[in-house]
Design a protein around this motif. Sequence first.
Motif, mmCIF file in Angstrom:
data_model
loop_
_atom_site.group_PDB
_atom_site.id
_atom_site.type_symbol
_atom_site.label_atom_id
_atom_site.label_comp_id
_atom_site.label_asym_id
_atom_site.label_seq_id
_atom_site.Cartn_x
_atom_site.Cartn_y
_atom_site.Cartn_z
ATOM 1 N N GLY A 1 0.825 -1.204 0.000
ATOM 2 C CA GLY A 1 0.000 0.000 0.000
ATOM 3 C C GLY A 1 0.855 1.248 0.000
ATOM 4 O O GLY A 1 2.043 1.209 0.362
ATOM 5 N N GLY A 2 0.244 2.378 -0.421
ATOM 6 C CA GLY A 2 1.044 3.580 -0.639
ATOM 7 C C GLY A 2 0.513 4.862 -0.050
ATOM 8 O O GLY A 2 0.917 5.940 -0.472
ATOM 9 N N GLY A 3 -0.351 4.794 0.960
ATOM 10 C CA GLY A 3 -0.936 6.001 1.530
ATOM 11 C C GLY A 3 -0.166 6.538 2.726
ATOM 12 O O GLY A 3 1.030 6.255 2.916
ATOM 13 N N ALA A 4 -0.861 7.337 3.552
ATOM 14 C CA ALA A 4 -0.227 7.966 4.709
ATOM 15 C C ALA A 4 0.295 6.938 5.706
ATOM 16 O O ALA A 4 1.353 7.133 6.307
ATOM 17 C CB ALA A 4 -1.219 8.905 5.404
ATOM 18 N N THR A 5 -0.437 5.835 5.880
ATOM 19 C CA THR A 5 0.040 4.826 6.827
ATOM 20 C C THR A 5 1.296 4.148 6.313
ATOM 21 O O THR A 5 2.175 3.773 7.090
ATOM 22 C CB THR A 5 -1.060 3.790 7.112
ATOM 23 O OG1 THR A 5 -2.238 4.473 7.567
ATOM 24 C CG2 THR A 5 -0.622 2.811 8.183
ATOM 25 N N PRO B 1 2.851 0.562 -9.342
ATOM 26 C CA PRO B 1 4.198 0.845 -8.830
ATOM 27 C C PRO B 1 4.699 2.236 -9.183
ATOM 28 O O PRO B 1 5.490 2.825 -8.422
ATOM 29 C CB PRO B 1 5.058 -0.238 -9.494
ATOM 30 C CG PRO B 1 4.116 -1.362 -9.761
ATOM 31 C CD PRO B 1 2.802 -0.703 -10.109
ATOM 32 N N GLU B 2 4.226 2.794 -10.293
ATOM 33 C CA GLU B 2 4.673 4.132 -10.686
ATOM 34 C C GLU B 2 4.191 5.200 -9.701
ATOM 35 O O GLU B 2 4.693 6.340 -9.728
ATOM 36 C CB GLU B 2 4.180 4.463 -12.099
ATOM 37 C CG GLU B 2 2.674 4.588 -12.249
ATOM 38 C CD GLU B 2 1.966 3.263 -12.510
ATOM 39 O OE1 GLU B 2 0.784 3.292 -12.882
ATOM 40 O OE2 GLU B 2 2.601 2.186 -12.320
ATOM 41 N N ALA B 3 3.248 4.849 -8.822
ATOM 42 C CA ALA B 3 2.743 5.812 -7.834
ATOM 43 C C ALA B 3 3.611 5.858 -6.578
ATOM 44 O O ALA B 3 3.284 6.570 -5.625
ATOM 45 C CB ALA B 3 1.305 5.470 -7.458
ATOM 46 N N GLY B 4 4.717 5.125 -6.580
ATOM 47 C CA GLY B 4 5.533 5.039 -5.371
ATOM 48 C C GLY B 4 6.657 6.037 -5.265
ATOM 49 O O GLY B 4 7.459 5.970 -4.314
#
Length: 276
Positions: free
Chosen positions: A127-131, A154-157
């Motif tokens: 996952g890629g959010g605030a947590t 993966p490009e959102a990382g």
Amino acid sequence: MSEARTRLAVLGKPIAHSKSPGLHLAAYRRLGFDWSYDRIEVDGAGVGEFVTGCDASWRGLSLTMPLKYDVLPVLDELDAVARITGAANTVLLLGDRRLGFNTDVGGIVRSLAEAGLEQARTAIVIGGGATAASTLVALAELGVAHVHLLLRRPEAGDALVELGRSVGVRVTPAHIADLASAEAVDVVVSTLPGGTDAGVAVSEDLVGGALLLDVAYAPWPTPLASQWTAAGGRVIDGSGMLLHQALLQVRVFVGGDPTAPLPDEAAVLAVMRESL
């Protein structure tokens, strides 16, 4: 005329499921404070107006996603952890000053320590959010040098790669499907929202070698946790993180400092744990 009761609340949407009121009210009763703590449904678009509209009776707010990001423009100051992660889950209201804190990092570190994990070198974060951002900083505190970041895109990382670089952790984004072939690491942290199915069968090597912290706690078990348990792996849910980040929030609301222990803190933590 009696003085207005000190008010606190947790904000989010949805919010009815939140266990924060029970945790906080147990702490304040034990500490001898007649404070209120409510659940209030507020979305990202409305959080700024809500926070700036709080009158002098308000002491503080706890925030769920996506408010941890959306609140930042109306805050006057951030603690070091909130600055690093770019997310604040706690707002202390002092007159006309609004101070932001991130207690999620400490909650993750303390939860893993209770499970016997105080040091690690390799990890997977899902996952890629605030947590996920808070998780990266927490893993850096444990000594992790390399994190495989598994995402549907993966490009959102990129932002998390930069965050990792800033705290000395090499972050390698990959597709979430890589769970099926992942090699053993010390710890896996899933930051997917409760009930979300990763849609992947986890590799035996991973389950056999890693502790799974799934930050969800309702509904439980998550699909990932069920897979992990069925394969004989060790799993802890997000209730420990919830408990310990809440304790640090109580430190903020009572004394203004997440690093300063409360009076008789062991007893406070015990009654908070019982409320879960």
